[in-house]
Design a protein around this motif. Structure first.
Motif, PDB file in Angstrom:
ATOM      1  N   GLY A   1       0.913  -1.312   0.200  1.00  0.00           N
ATOM      2  CA  GLY A   1      -0.081   0.058   0.148  1.00  0.00           C
ATOM      3  C   GLY A   1       0.966   1.297   0.051  1.00  0.00           C
ATOM      4  N   ALA A   2       0.094   2.330  -0.312  1.00  0.00           N
ATOM      5  CA  ALA A   2       1.014   3.636  -0.210  1.00  0.00           C
ATOM      6  C   ALA A   2       0.130   4.727   0.488  1.00  0.00           C
ATOM      7  CB  ALA A   2       1.171   4.186  -1.593  1.00  0.00           C
ATOM      8  N   VAL A   3       1.095   5.579   1.231  1.00  0.00           N
ATOM      9  CA  VAL A   3       0.408   6.723   1.896  1.00  0.00           C
ATOM     10  C   VAL A   3       1.085   8.009   1.518  1.00  0.00           C
ATOM     11  CG1 VAL A   3      -0.357   7.633   4.166  1.00  0.00           C
ATOM     12  CG2 VAL A   3      -0.282   5.264   4.045  1.00  0.00           C
ATOM     13  N   LEU A   4       0.336   8.881   1.047  1.00  0.00           N
ATOM     14  CA  LEU A   4       0.909  10.077   0.153  1.00  0.00           C
ATOM     15  C   LEU A   4       0.726  11.222   1.064  1.00  0.00           C
ATOM     16  CD1 LEU A   4       0.136   9.193  -3.484  1.00  0.00           C
ATOM     17  CD2 LEU A   4       1.948   8.521  -2.259  1.00  0.00           C
ATOM     18  N   ILE A   5       1.890  12.104   0.978  1.00  0.00           N
ATOM     19  CA  ILE A   5       1.642  13.505   1.944  1.00  0.00           C
ATOM     20  C   ILE A   5       2.183  14.429   1.053  1.00  0.00           C
ATOM     21  CG2 ILE A   5       1.749  12.346   4.153  1.00  0.00           C
ATOM     22  CD1 ILE A   5       4.675  12.943   4.237  1.00  0.00           C
ATOM     23  N   GLY A   6       2.034  15.598   1.334  1.00  0.00           N
ATOM     24  CA  GLY A   6       2.913  16.800   0.757  1.00  0.00           C
ATOM     25  C   GLY A   6       2.280  17.358  -0.477  1.00  0.00           C
ATOM     26  N   ALA A   7       3.049  18.602  -0.968  1.00  0.00           N
ATOM     27  CA  ALA A   7       2.419  19.301  -1.965  1.00  0.00           C
ATOM     28  C   ALA A   7       2.326  18.545  -3.145  1.00  0.00           C
ATOM     29  CB  ALA A   7       3.440  20.527  -2.184  1.00  0.00           C
ATOM     30  N   ASP A   8       3.207  17.776  -3.658  1.00  0.00           N
ATOM     31  CA  ASP A   8       3.291  17.133  -5.034  1.00  0.00           C
ATOM     32  C   ASP A   8       2.905  15.520  -4.918  1.00  0.00           C
ATOM     33  OD1 ASP A   8       3.993  19.508  -6.228  1.00  0.00           O
ATOM     34  OD2 ASP A   8       6.149  19.274  -6.042  1.00  0.00           O
ATOM     35  N   ARG A   9       2.227  15.313  -3.887  1.00  0.00           N
ATOM     36  CA  ARG A   9       1.616  13.958  -3.780  1.00  0.00           C
ATOM     37  C   ARG A   9       0.850  13.287  -5.095  1.00  0.00           C
ATOM     38  NH1 ARG A   9      -1.608  17.137  -0.855  1.00  0.00           N
ATOM     39  NH2 ARG A   9      -3.754  16.729  -1.142  1.00  0.00           N
TER      40      ARG A   9
ATOM     41  N   ALA B   1       0.208  15.680  10.544  1.00  0.00           N
ATOM     42  CA  ALA B   1      -0.099  15.170   9.219  1.00  0.00           C
ATOM     43  C   ALA B   1       1.007  13.872   9.206  1.00  0.00           C
ATOM     44  CB  ALA B   1       0.221  15.805   8.103  1.00  0.00           C
ATOM     45  N   MET B   2       2.087  13.762   9.858  1.00  0.00           N
ATOM     46  CA  MET B   2       2.932  12.646   9.992  1.00  0.00           C
ATOM     47  C   MET B   2       2.383  11.507  10.713  1.00  0.00           C
ATOM     48  SD  MET B   2       5.435  10.944   8.587  1.00  0.00           S
ATOM     49  CE  MET B   2       6.742  12.142   7.680  1.00  0.00           C
ATOM     50  N   ARG B   3       1.834  12.150  11.823  1.00  0.00           N
ATOM     51  CA  ARG B   3       1.300  10.971  12.643  1.00  0.00           C
ATOM     52  C   ARG B   3      -0.035  10.228  11.910  1.00  0.00           C
ATOM     53  NH1 ARG B   3      -0.887  14.265  16.182  1.00  0.00           N
ATOM     54  NH2 ARG B   3       1.160  14.257  17.564  1.00  0.00           N
ATOM     55  N   ALA B   4      -0.818  10.919  11.317  1.00  0.00           N
ATOM     56  CA  ALA B   4      -1.716  10.517  10.529  1.00  0.00           C
ATOM     57  C   ALA B   4      -1.386   9.548   9.305  1.00  0.00           C
ATOM     58  CB  ALA B   4      -2.712  11.527   9.803  1.00  0.00           C
ATOM     59  N   ALA B   5      -0.301   9.872   8.760  1.00  0.00           N
ATOM     60  CA  ALA B   5       0.123   8.773   7.632  1.00  0.00           C
ATOM     61  C   ALA B   5       0.717   7.666   8.543  1.00  0.00           C
ATOM     62  CB  ALA B   5       1.484   9.771   7.196  1.00  0.00           C
ATOM     63  N   VAL B   6       1.401   7.773   9.697  1.00  0.00           N
ATOM     64  CA  VAL B   6       1.858   6.513  10.170  1.00  0.00           C
ATOM     65  C   VAL B   6       0.745   5.836  10.519  1.00  0.00           C
ATOM     66  CG1 VAL B   6       2.911   5.559  12.197  1.00  0.00           C
ATOM     67  CG2 VAL B   6       4.067   7.344  11.071  1.00  0.00           C
TER      68      VAL B   6
ATOM     69  N   ASP C   1       8.220  21.459   2.110  1.00  0.00           N
ATOM     70  CA  ASP C   1       6.869  21.945   2.193  1.00  0.00           C
ATOM     71  C   ASP C   1       6.216  21.857   3.395  1.00  0.00           C
ATOM     72  OD1 ASP C   1       7.060  19.383   1.734  1.00  0.00           O
ATOM     73  OD2 ASP C   1       5.218  19.105   0.790  1.00  0.00           O
ATOM     74  N   MET C   2       6.578  20.641   4.119  1.00  0.00           N
ATOM     75  CA  MET C   2       5.794  20.521   5.583  1.00  0.00           C
ATOM     76  C   MET C   2       6.972  20.730   6.583  1.00  0.00           C
ATOM     77  SD  MET C   2       3.790  17.522   4.234  1.00  0.00           S
ATOM     78  CE  MET C   2       2.959  16.961   5.922  1.00  0.00           C
ATOM     79  N   PHE C   3       8.257  20.282   6.392  1.00  0.00           N
ATOM     80  CA  PHE C   3       9.421  20.272   7.419  1.00  0.00           C
ATOM     81  C   PHE C   3      10.262  21.255   7.170  1.00  0.00           C
ATOM     82  CE2 PHE C   3       6.935  16.358   7.016  1.00  0.00           C
ATOM     83  CZ  PHE C   3       6.448  16.187   8.245  1.00  0.00           C
ATOM     84  N   ALA C   4      11.069  21.551   8.386  1.00  0.00           N
ATOM     85  CA  ALA C   4      12.342  22.586   7.902  1.00  0.00           C
ATOM     86  C   ALA C   4      13.260  21.864   7.242  1.00  0.00           C
ATOM     87  CB  ALA C   4      12.923  22.717   9.276  1.00  0.00           C
ATOM     88  N   ASP C   5      13.431  20.475   7.348  1.00  0.00           N
ATOM     89  CA  ASP C   5      14.411  19.649   6.550  1.00  0.00           C
ATOM     90  C   ASP C   5      14.098  18.055   6.640  1.00  0.00           C
ATOM     91  OD1 ASP C   5      15.503  18.771   9.126  1.00  0.00           O
ATOM     92  OD2 ASP C   5      17.103  20.747   9.002  1.00  0.00           O
TER      93      ASP C   5
ATOM     94  N   PRO D   1      -3.512  -0.433  -2.842  1.00  0.00           N
ATOM     95  CA  PRO D   1      -4.340   0.856  -2.190  1.00  0.00           C
ATOM     96  C   PRO D   1      -3.664   1.807  -1.732  1.00  0.00           C
ATOM     97  CG  PRO D   1      -4.032  -1.073  -1.009  1.00  0.00           C
ATOM     98  CD  PRO D   1      -3.432  -1.497  -2.350  1.00  0.00           C
ATOM     99  N   VAL D   2      -4.102   3.070  -2.118  1.00  0.00           N
ATOM    100  CA  VAL D   2      -3.491   4.344  -1.779  1.00  0.00           C
ATOM    101  C   VAL D   2      -4.212   5.378  -1.017  1.00  0.00           C
ATOM    102  CG1 VAL D   2      -2.571   6.636  -3.095  1.00  0.00           C
ATOM    103  CG2 VAL D   2      -2.511   4.356  -4.109  1.00  0.00           C
ATOM    104  N   VAL D   3      -3.526   5.816   0.093  1.00  0.00           N
ATOM    105  CA  VAL D   3      -4.372   6.835   0.943  1.00  0.00           C
ATOM    106  C   VAL D   3      -3.644   8.200   0.582  1.00  0.00           C
ATOM    107  CG1 VAL D   3      -4.592   7.489   3.267  1.00  0.00           C
ATOM    108  CG2 VAL D   3      -4.538   5.131   2.708  1.00  0.00           C
ATOM    109  N   ASP D   4      -4.462   9.068   0.204  1.00  0.00           N
ATOM    110  CA  ASP D   4      -4.008  10.396  -0.077  1.00  0.00           C
ATOM    111  C   ASP D   4      -4.329  11.413   0.967  1.00  0.00           C
ATOM    112  OD1 ASP D   4      -3.853  13.032  -1.212  1.00  0.00           O
ATOM    113  OD2 ASP D   4      -4.104  12.241  -3.212  1.00  0.00           O
ATOM    114  N   LEU D   5      -3.332  11.866   1.771  1.00  0.00           N
ATOM    115  CA  LEU D   5      -3.473  12.647   2.859  1.00  0.00           C
ATOM    116  C   LEU D   5      -3.648  14.265   2.461  1.00  0.00           C
ATOM    117  CD1 LEU D   5      -1.792  11.160   6.079  1.00  0.00           C
ATOM    118  CD2 LEU D   5      -4.264  11.467   5.614  1.00  0.00           C
ATOM    119  N   ASP D   6      -4.786  14.644   2.507  1.00  0.00           N
ATOM    120  CA  ASP D   6      -4.715  16.147   2.016  1.00  0.00           C
ATOM    121  C   ASP D   6      -4.555  17.222   3.296  1.00  0.00           C
ATOM    122  OD1 ASP D   6      -5.000  18.686   0.739  1.00  0.00           O
ATOM    123  OD2 ASP D   6      -7.138  18.400   0.327  1.00  0.00           O
ATOM    124  N   ARG D   7      -3.333  17.332   4.244  1.00  0.00           N
ATOM    125  CA  ARG D   7      -3.262  17.896   5.067  1.00  0.00           C
ATOM    126  C   ARG D   7      -1.753  18.264   5.269  1.00  0.00           C
ATOM    127  NH1 ARG D   7      -5.032  14.346  10.415  1.00  0.00           N
ATOM    128  NH2 ARG D   7      -3.682  15.954  11.321  1.00  0.00           N
ATOM    129  N   THR D   8      -1.321  19.417   5.743  1.00  0.00           N
ATOM    130  CA  THR D   8       0.018  19.817   5.918  1.00  0.00           C
ATOM    131  C   THR D   8       0.342  20.170   7.294  1.00  0.00           C
ATOM    132  OG1 THR D   8      -0.339  21.886   4.935  1.00  0.00           O
ATOM    133  CG2 THR D   8       0.389  20.408   3.456  1.00  0.00           C
TER     134      THR D   8
END
Length: 480
Positions: free
Chosen positions: A394-402, A428-433, A456-460, A417-424
């Motif tokens: 499966g795949a869980v997608l995050i971020g601006a260019d997902r 968001a990472m907790r939800a992705a995990v 887009d979501m993190f300092a680095d 199966p793909v989960v597309d997480l529309d949040r930044t």
């Protein structure tokens, strides 16, 4: 390989010379101070004039160095040399003006190379799109195990200027070099060097894949003992063929398969050397077990073989290769096992910021619930997804260019199966995990290998990896 007698670069007398340093920051400030200390008349030019730049400018001006903020394009009158920060693009107006005026341009690596003393340490140099830092750290660990005075320096964060001019004396340096640094280092001549791999990256800076490869290939110029290349990546071997090296320098390949003569490779779980042995057509020297490499993922074993090849080129005994690899621990967020929860392994490879690195990471596990996405930086994902599709649970997608990854998955892995997480937001990472946990079964690996940059979501990428590890630990305590 071409062959030509390479002479060392001419010494440069800085006393009274008008030198322009292009860019403040981690390389510009130390370069300006060093040049000032050598008696040069130094002017620093910088595009920006933000608070950090103003603070750095004040520090330099207190020493008597001229600083021009907000104008990085104009060549100061009387300039006889430019020393540039590696990130400044070659097409900047400043460099065009320098070329018209016949003013040479050096990077900080070139400056360090020119300032070495007569009994300076040899340089063993490493470049490549991915794996540079790990390989250089492995190499330094091997050299230390052989009892040599060494340090991992260069693009890795330890300044080459500090290493060359500091009080500590070294026998040999393990040097990580980026394509930017190589572009501005015309007279660098390493003892031996390796190009680990080549994949499209930083093309906005170099202008084309050909220009990017050519800058990487500069690392082989003038090598004395060995040009180390990746047997699985023909482009690296092509760069060796094109290099102008010293008489007697050899091409040495590394491979995850059985090595031929003049190669290092893997035989029945052993890392072996058929390059630096007597009668390499008949003999091989065992160096280490695959289990001595941490972690023993395929691309990391390739890194270890490249490091071993450079160390062996320097005359290091086989035992030091094994001991150095055993002593090495990778930096955080590089295929780091975080925890097992409900029989599922959670692995943090936040450092996989491009498709080439993510492909190597995905090749190390099966089956995988993949957490991916972020800033694509112009990348496309079809090839990556097509190669990895069979491994994906499966795949869980995050971020601006997902969406780019989602579309590639729809084309090449429609059954996944793909989960597309529309949040930044910060959660968001907790939800992705949590979503990945829902998709995974016992025996699977949940792998953070984003194939994208993090900003887009993190300092680095470090902060992204920390958020993933925190979420995994939270998941474990909730289930425990």
């Amino acid at each position: 390989m071409g062959s030509g007698q390479v002479t060392s670069s001419e010494p440069f007398d800085f006393q009274g010379k008008h030198v322009t340093v292009a860019g403040l920051g981690v390389s510009g400030v130390p370069a300006a101070k060093v040049l000032h200390g050598l008696g040069a008349s130094v002017t620093v030019v910088n595009d920006g004039a933000d608070e950090r730049a103003r603070a750095q400018a004040a520090e330099l001006e207190a020493l008597g160095i001229t600083v021009r903020l907000g104008d990085g394009d104009t060549l100061p009158e009387g300039s006889e040399l430019i020393v540039t920060a590696p990130g400044w693009k070659p097409d900047k107006p400043l460099f065009a003006a320098a070329e018209r005026a016949g003013v040479p341009v050096w990077g900080d690596v070139e400056l360090a190379w020119r300032l070495r003393g007569p009994d300076a340490a040899d340089w063993l140099a490493v470049t490549g799109t991915n794996g540079k830092t790990t390989t250089v750290q492995m190499l330094a660990s091997i050299l230390k195990a052989a009892g040599l005075r060494t340090a991992a320096v260069g693009n890795i964060g330890v300044s080459l200027l500090d290493a060359v001019l500091g009080e500590e004396r070294y026998d040999v340096l393990a040097v990580e070099l980026s394509s930017y640094q190589l572009h501005w280092a015309p007279s660098l001549r390493a003892h031996s060097a390796a190009v680990l791999n080549l994949a499209p990256d930083h093309l906005d800076w170099h202008g084309s894949m050909e220009a990017y490869a050519a800058d990487k290939g500069r690392i082989y110029e003038g090598n004395r003992v060995a040009c180390v290349y990746n047997v699985a990546d023909k482009a690296t071997e092509d760069l060796v063929r094109e290099a102008d090296v010293e008489e007697g320098c050899r091409a040495v390949g590394f491979t995850l398969g059985t090595p031929g003569p003049s190669q290092l490779g893997v035989v029945e779980g052993l890392l072996v050397d058929r390059a630096f042995v007597e009668d390499r057509h008949k003999n091989a020297q065992e160096l280490a077990e695959a289990g001595d490499v941490n972690p023993p993922a395929p691309h990391n074993i390739a890194n270890a073989l490249a490091a071993a090849a450079l160390a062996r080129a320097y005359g290091v005994p086989a035992r030091a290769v094994r001991d150095g690899l055993r002593a090495f621990t990778p930096d955080a967020h590089r295929i780091a096992h975080v925890a097992d929860v409900d029989g599922v392994a959670y692995v943090d490879d936040s450092k996989a910021t491009n498709t080439h690195a993510a492909e190597a990471s995905l090749a190390a596990y099966e089956p995988i619930v993949w957490i991916a996405g972020g800033l694509a930086k112009g990348a496309t994902f079809d090839e990556l997804v097509a190669k990895s599709a069979k491994r994906l649970r499966g795949a869980v997608l995050i971020g601006a260019d997902r969406a780019l990854i989602r579309e590639a998955l729809a084309r090449h892995a429609p059954q996944v199966p793909v989960v597309d997480l529309d949040r930044t937001d910060t959660g968001a990472m907790r939800a992705a995990v949590q979503e990945a946990h829902g998709l995974a079964r016992a025996g699977d690996t949940v792998l953070l290998a984003p194939a994208c940059a993090s900003m887009d979501m993190f300092a680095d990428y470090n902060k992204r990896g920390e958020a993933f590890a925190d979420a995994v630990r939270e998941l474990g305590s909730a289930d425990g």
